[in-house]
Design an enzyme around this catalytic site. Structure first.
Site, PDB file in Angstrom:
ATOM      1  N   ARG A  82       0.834  -1.217   0.000  1.00  0.00           N
ATOM      2  CA  ARG A  82       0.000   0.000   0.000  1.00  0.00           C
ATOM      3  C   ARG A  82       0.864   1.261   0.000  1.00  0.00           C
ATOM      4  NH1 ARG A  82      -4.413   0.119   4.589  1.00  0.00           N
ATOM      5  NH2 ARG A  82      -2.591   0.654   5.827  1.00  0.00           N
ATOM      6  N   LYS A 184      -2.166   8.779   2.617  1.00  0.00           N
ATOM      7  CA  LYS A 184      -2.049   7.328   2.631  1.00  0.00           C
ATOM      8  C   LYS A 184      -3.023   6.825   1.576  1.00  0.00           C
ATOM      9  CE  LYS A 184      -2.573   5.034   6.577  1.00  0.00           C
ATOM     10  NZ  LYS A 184      -2.799   4.080   7.652  1.00  0.00           N
ATOM     11  N   GLU A 220     -16.170   6.150   5.338  1.00  0.00           N
ATOM     12  CA  GLU A 220     -15.397   5.652   6.482  1.00  0.00           C
ATOM     13  C   GLU A 220     -15.296   6.769   7.516  1.00  0.00           C
ATOM     14  OE1 GLU A 220     -11.241   4.921   5.795  1.00  0.00           O
ATOM     15  OE2 GLU A 220     -11.103   6.464   4.266  1.00  0.00           O
TER      16      GLU A 220
END
Ligand code: PLP
Ligand code: COI
Length: 341
Positions: A82, A184, A220
């Site tokens: 990731r 991120k 989220e």
């Protein structure tokens, strides 16, 4: 060597400086050999790419002490993968996956005295990150970078132990791809800071972000993905390209299906459906699974049937199985656990 004199059970989610961190520098098109250092400071030119255009990405993972006293990490290969995707989005050179895992091991091993003991409720949080380090004044990528990993012992991300949280439906967007701020997997964290401060000031633990395009679907929170349990016992987690692809969530879907024999699906979750859910939790490395008891939508309360006193029963099973795997009480699927040798 002895464990540090830290009151592990009292730790919150904060920064405690540990003894060693890992640093590798990218210059002239290559990473150097990298090494551990005791120097916790980063000294940069005033015009460094990270300071001017926020060219920086990060990851988060944990090391655990198992019941039989080993130290392990959980799926660091997925964090390496990731991080590479995040770096690509910001024109930062990739840090090789095997070197990432080696650096994680070096940092944990060198700071073994800071790895909280089994059963203490605390873990060692690792923060790998990369940033543009040389001066850039035109809008373009830096040509020099640092890759670093530091670690810090942490307790629960949310205060109040395992008590269910009250969260709010945010008026802000999660500020997905683009903009300045550290990143991120395309998510911009700096742009979420005002929303989280606003929610905290109003007495909420977190924000529920809805999709920015239609504001009808659940995305989220600021630091974790959602997991819902339907009244017929199905695990449901929102599908979206604009949320962080949580490693905890991916692991929980597997645990639900293969360990608990539950149906689990990743699909679009209309906010309208939330009032019909039986349980709700926030999942992530830091959050583990933190139960949600109440969601407030502009004054309108949605109270989950699992209540405000304890985790819902299926959430609890998921929590116990996942943490059991991470702490070596339950056998892990092949390749999930990396021993710190
Ligand atoms: N969503 C956000 C915004 C996060 O910051 C995190 C934390 O890493 C997560 C979800 C959970 O991801 P993971 O389970 O990989 O830690
Ligand atoms: C993590 O769980 O690693 C995160 O990045 C969440 C962060 C808000 C601490």
């Amino acid at each position: 060597m002895a464990k540090k004199d830290i009151n592990w059970g009292e730790l919150g989610f904060g920064y405690i400086q540990t003894d060693y961190r890992y640093v590798s520098n990218w210059k002239d098109g290559a990473w150097d050999d990298g090494a551990l250092t005791t120097d916790a400071s980063v000294v940069l030119n005033e015009c460094a790419g990270v300071l001017q255009y926020a060219q920086t990405v990060f990851e988060g993972l944990k090391a655990y002490t198992t019941e039989d006293g080993r130290i392990v990490t959980f799926r660091p290969d997925l964090n390496a993968e990731r991080l590479e995707q995040s770096a690509k989005r910001l024109e930062i050179p990739a840090f090789p996956q095997e070197r990432f895992i080696d650096a994680v091991k070096q940092v944990v091993k060198a700071n073994a005295d800071y790895v909280p003991p089994f059963g203490s409720g605390a873990t060692l949080y690792l923060r790998p990150y990369m940033f543009g380090s040389n001066p850039v004044i035109g809008v373009k990528p830096a040509t020099e970078y640092q890759f670093r990993i530091f670690c810090t012992p942490v307790g629960p991300y949310f205060k109040g132990g395992a008590k269910p949280l009250t969260i709010k439906v945010s008026d802000y967007d999660r500020a997905a791809p683009c903009g300045t701020g550290n990143i991120k997997a395309g998510l911009n964290y700096a742009m979420s800071l005002h929303a989280i401060v606003t929610a905290h000031d109003e007495g909420y633990a977190e924000n529920m972000y809805l999709d920015s395009k239609t504001r009808t679907n659940v995305e989220e929170t600021g630091g974790a993905n959602f997991l819902f349990i339907t009244k017929d016992g199905k695990v449901v987690t929102p599908k979206s390209d604009t949320i962080l692809p949580s490693i905890t969530r991916r692991s929980l879907i597997y645990v639900a299906q293969h360990y608990l024999g539950l149906e689990a699906e990743e699909r679009v979750v209309p906010f309208e459906e939330v009032k019909d859910m039986a349980e709700c939790g926030l999942c992530g490395t830091a959050a583990v699974i933190s139960p949600v008891g109440k969601i407030v939508d502009h004054g309108k309360e949605i109270c989950l049937p699992s209540g405000m006193n304890e985790m819902g029963p299926i959430t609890k099973k998921l929590y116990d199985t996942l943490t059991g795997i991470q702490m070596g009480r339950i056998e892990a699927p092949e390749g999930w656990i990396y021993e710190i040798g």
